[in-house]
Design a protein around this motif. Structure first.
Motif, PDB file in Angstrom:
ATOM      1  N   MET B 251      34.487  53.650 -20.947  1.00  0.00           N
ATOM      2  CA  MET B 251      33.931  54.078 -19.659  1.00  0.00           C
ATOM      3  C   MET B 251      35.014  54.363 -18.627  1.00  0.00           C
ATOM      4  O   MET B 251      35.874  53.524 -18.363  1.00  0.00           O
ATOM      5  N   GLY B 252      34.988  55.545 -18.050  1.00  0.00           N
ATOM      6  CA  GLY B 252      35.869  55.864 -16.923  1.00  0.00           C
ATOM      7  C   GLY B 252      35.416  55.038 -15.720  1.00  0.00           C
ATOM      8  O   GLY B 252      34.215  54.855 -15.519  1.00  0.00           O
ATOM      9  N   ILE B 253      36.367  54.544 -14.919  1.00  0.00           N
ATOM     10  CA  ILE B 253      35.972  53.628 -13.846  1.00  0.00           C
ATOM     11  C   ILE B 253      35.103  54.294 -12.779  1.00  0.00           C
ATOM     12  O   ILE B 253      34.446  53.614 -12.008  1.00  0.00           O
ATOM     13  N   GLU B 254      35.062  55.625 -12.763  1.00  0.00           N
ATOM     14  CA  GLU B 254      34.264  56.302 -11.732  1.00  0.00           C
ATOM     15  C   GLU B 254      32.794  56.424 -12.138  1.00  0.00           C
ATOM     16  O   GLU B 254      31.969  56.914 -11.378  1.00  0.00           O
ATOM     17  N   LYS B 255      32.456  55.973 -13.347  1.00  0.00           N
ATOM     18  CA  LYS B 255      31.086  56.147 -13.825  1.00  0.00           C
ATOM     19  C   LYS B 255      30.096  55.130 -13.263  1.00  0.00           C
ATOM     20  O   LYS B 255      28.929  55.113 -13.636  1.00  0.00           O
ATOM     21  N   LEU B 256      30.552  54.272 -12.370  1.00  0.00           N
ATOM     22  CA  LEU B 256      29.694  53.226 -11.830  1.00  0.00           C
ATOM     23  C   LEU B 256      28.649  53.753 -10.858  1.00  0.00           C
ATOM     24  O   LEU B 256      28.891  54.732 -10.148  1.00  0.00           O
ATOM     25  N   VAL B 257      27.497  53.086 -10.834  1.00  0.00           N
ATOM     26  CA  VAL B 257      26.608  53.164  -9.686  1.00  0.00           C
ATOM     27  C   VAL B 257      26.387  51.717  -9.254  1.00  0.00           C
ATOM     28  O   VAL B 257      26.463  50.808 -10.084  1.00  0.00           O
ATOM     29  N   PRO B 258      26.165  51.495  -7.958  1.00  0.00           N
ATOM     30  CA  PRO B 258      26.080  50.101  -7.502  1.00  0.00           C
ATOM     31  C   PRO B 258      24.838  49.356  -7.994  1.00  0.00           C
ATOM     32  O   PRO B 258      24.929  48.233  -8.441  1.00  0.00           O
ATOM     33  N   ARG B 259      23.645  49.999  -7.893  1.00  0.00           N
ATOM     34  CA  ARG B 259      22.403  49.260  -8.151  1.00  0.00           C
ATOM     35  C   ARG B 259      21.602  49.908  -9.271  1.00  0.00           C
ATOM     36  O   ARG B 259      21.692  51.115  -9.492  1.00  0.00           O
ATOM     37  N   LEU B 260      20.790  49.093  -9.942  1.00  0.00           N
ATOM     38  CA  LEU B 260      19.955  49.623 -11.029  1.00  0.00           C
ATOM     39  C   LEU B 260      19.103  50.793 -10.528  1.00  0.00           C
ATOM     40  O   LEU B 260      18.987  51.824 -11.181  1.00  0.00           O
TER      41      LEU B 260
END
Lengths: 209, 478
Positions: B251-260
């Motif tokens: 996973m690239g670190i930019e692939k995050l979203v904060p909340r479900l």
């Protein structure tokens, strides 16, 4: 060039610090996280019709039934079901099992499953998908390894769109959960749509009262 | 641990000078069938996207929400990554951190060696492509099988994907038939997609059943729950992550979203923007390993991303969710093919990202753009792509990286446009020259403009003199 390896854990701890340091070094302004305004989001007059329309558009088939036993009846009319040797039913009130799933430990032993009958928690009107909870599956591979898949879901259990879908899921209940919409498919050969890539070749959805 | 005993083979970094985009695209562009056919295939996908976008009344609202979520995530990325790590670990996953591609590859190899396995099944991941994982693992004796059909096709042909969502979009069905005949033993001359896909299904099912570790990419990571989401149509990621005991998610670190619940926004945008589907056939959520006998490893990869975050100009490129919409709409990509970009991510977003890694090597990419702005219009997360490409051109000029001919002509144009007298004189010379010069003088190899076109017939007089004659006497009204 042959070199010895540094143990992963030390390397990863070092890199963790490097990455975090670099991220913390620059402060970036942000307006903060938005919350979608429910009044701006699509709602459907007839969610059931919308769901059916979309799912059939992506290659699924939808059946409205009054009694779960009708699943076996309707499927029984198709050759791929009546000729099936190995059927795993996770919805015993709809279809009988053809063998005892509880005796299987290794998911590889499910390679020859012809049909899986799974239970859906709810469906999403806007995109024709159905949410399946991992805890309803003795092996999650059952959804993907079976040649054919049928999902039984109540027609009262629906949400209009994905925002409501996640509001309903709220928090993960098990290590796995999936929205399924249509059979597995590919268009990787000259953009020609082929149903049945690696997963199920067809998807039948039964909407019970 | 076995990893101490076994050495690692690192291929020496080959530093080859890349062709500029124009030259790399030549073969594709000059093939009279290929370029128009490719153009049409992608326009078809773009049209499907338009249809999907037009039936969602809140489409523009979703785009702004997505953009806001990404801006907020990238701003606080360090905190969200720590939150993600904590929750993923609590769920039973093992989180690894890789500062660059080399480290990512070593971590993956380390996990494989810990399990003494040489057989892995891999689903599509542009990140592992970016890191050159396949080559690295193969050099170290691992049998890598790409399981996405398009990726398997290009893997068998020893090619790279030419598109991030449609890896084999550059190939015709006859070529796929040829490849399958050679490697899978299908009938010679077969070109029916259904027949070929069926052959691949059988071939890959054996590989799935033999695979001992499944490697997947990640479409979204969720900080709040520590889960990862993988979206596919073929179901290959799911087979790869459900049959073996070990699942490695890169996973690239930019692939995050904060909340479900942020996924509500992105799952609505991704499939529609990518291929014009309401949602992918499978949208799978993984929270920890599947049972007490299994393992889930998540490898978080930086590889230049945290550096990109430091740039105020290009930071928004980190919003990218890799849907490929900008490629499908780009008139240059559609006609020049993905391989001409000589980068893992081609098209408009690739032309923004590649120079952030190595500006010298990729300096021609920001010029592979007509600045039409269509990419910016379709981007589901509102990356101002064509503005960023223009910004790169400024940067390239500023850094003196422009090719000599461009630099000279830009300087000359600047002098010309600054002086009215000079401009009008040049116009006079031009009109005269076009009239009197023989064809061979204007059409030779130093004038690249006239290779494929004729020069215009010169007008009898300049606009300036026409204006002086016809409009000068009239006093403007008001």
């Amino acid at each position: 060039m042959i070199q010895p390896i540094e143990p992963i854990q030390t390397a990863t701890t070092k890199s963790r610090q490097t990455i975090l340091d670099r991220l913390m070094a620059k402060e970036v302004e942000s307006p903060g996280l938005p919350t979608p305004d429910p009044s701006k989001l699509t709602r459907f007059d007839d969610p059931l019709a919308k769901f059916s329309e979309i799912l059939e558009g992506v290659g699924g088939q939808v059946h409205l039934i009054d009694d779960p036993r009708q699943v076996a009846e309707i499927l029984g009319k198709t050759e791929v079901f009546s000729n099936a040797e190995r059927i795993v039913s996770l919805v015993p009130e709809a279809v009988d099992n053809s063998f005892d799933i509880s005796s299987i430990d290794d998911p590889h032993d499910l390679a020859a499953v012809d049909w899986t009958i799974a239970r859906g928690e709810f469906f999403v009107a806007e995109n024709g998908s159905i949410w399946i909870e991992g805890q309803s599956l003795p092996h999650r591979v059952l959804l993907f390894i079976a040649q054919y898949l049928a999902i039984v879901v109540s027609r009262r259990e629906f949400v209009h769109h994905m925002h409501d879908a996640y509001a309903r899921i709220e928090a993960p209940k098990s290590p796995f959960g999936v929205f399924v919409s249509g059979p597995s498919k590919t268009a990787d050969i000259e953009q020609s749509l082929v149903l049945g890539a690696h997963g199920c070749r067809a998807l039948q959805v039964f909407l019970t009262p | 641990m076995t990893q101490v005993a076994l050495p690692i083979v690192d291929r020496p970094a080959e530093k080859k000078i890349k062709l500029d985009h124009t030259n790399a695209a030549r073969a594709f562009v000059t093939n009279p069938d290929r370029a128009p056919w490719h153009d049409e295939s992608l326009w078809f996908v773009r049209s499907k996207r338009d249809k999907q976008a037009s039936i969602i009344p809140e489409w523009e609202y979703l785009r702004s929400l997505a953009s806001q979520v990404k801006t907020a995530t990238i701003a606080n990325l360090g905190d969200y990554l720590v939150e993600f790590e904590r929750n993923a670990t609590d769920a039973g996953a093992v989180v690894h951190w890789a500062a660059d591609a080399k480290e990512h590859n070593r971590i993956v190899l380390g996990i494989l060696r810990d399990h003494e396995t040489t057989k892995i099944v891999k689903s599509k991941s542009m990140l592992t492509e970016e890191c050159g994982l396949n080559h690295f693992l193969e050099d170290n004796g691992i049998d890598v099988v790409d399981t996405d059909l398009g990726e398997r096709i290009v893997q068998l042909r020893h090619e790279t994907p030419s598109h991030i969502v449609l890896p084999a979009i550059h190939l015709k069905k006859e070529e796929v038939g040829e490849t399958f005949h050679e490697h899978l033993g299908t009938e010679k001359g077969a070109k029916d997609p259904k027949y070929l896909a069926e052959a691949a299904r059988g071939h890959l099912r054996d590989k799935f059943l033999a695979g001992e570790v499944g490697i997947t990419g990640v479409n979204f990571g969720i900080a709040e729950t520590g889960g990862v989401v993988v979206c596919t149509n073929e179901g290959n990621a799911d087979l790869g992550a459900s049959l073996p005991r070990v699942h490695i998610a890169c996973m690239g670190i930019e692939k995050l979203v904060p909340r479900l619940h942020d996924l509500g926004i992105f799952t609505r945008l991704l499939g529609r923007s990518a291929t014009g589907q309401p949602i992918t056939a499978y949208t799978s959520h993984f929270h920890g390993p599947r049972d007490e006998n299994s393992e889930l490893h998540i490898v978080l990869v930086d590889n230049g991303r945290s550096k990109l975050r430091q740039s105020d100009e290009f930071r928004a490129a980190m919003h990218c969710i890799r849907c490929g919409a900008c490629m499908n709409t780009c008139p240059v990509y559609r006609r020049s093919g993905g391989h001409s970009y000589q980068a893992t991510v081609p098209g408009p977003i690739g032309s923004v990202l590649s120079p952030t890694r190595d500006l010298k090597e990729h300096k021609s990419l920001p010029y592979a753009c007509s600045l039409c702005g269509s990419c910016t219009d379709v981007c589901p997360v509102k990356i101002p792509l064509h503005h960023q490409l223009l910004a790169w051109r400024k940067e390239i000029g500023f850094m003196n990286l422009l090719s000599y001919d461009k630099r000279i002509s830009m300087k000359a144009a600047s002098i010309l446009f600054r002086s009215a007298k000079l401009f009008s004189f040049a116009g006079w010379v031009g009109r005269k020259a076009l009239k009197v010069l023989p064809h061979w003088v204007t059409h030779q190899r130093f004038n690249t403009w006239t290779i494929a076109r004729e020069l215009p017939k010169p007008p009898k007089e300049s606009f300036r003199s026409w204006y002086a004659k016809n409009r000068n006497s009239e006093t403007p009204k008001g």
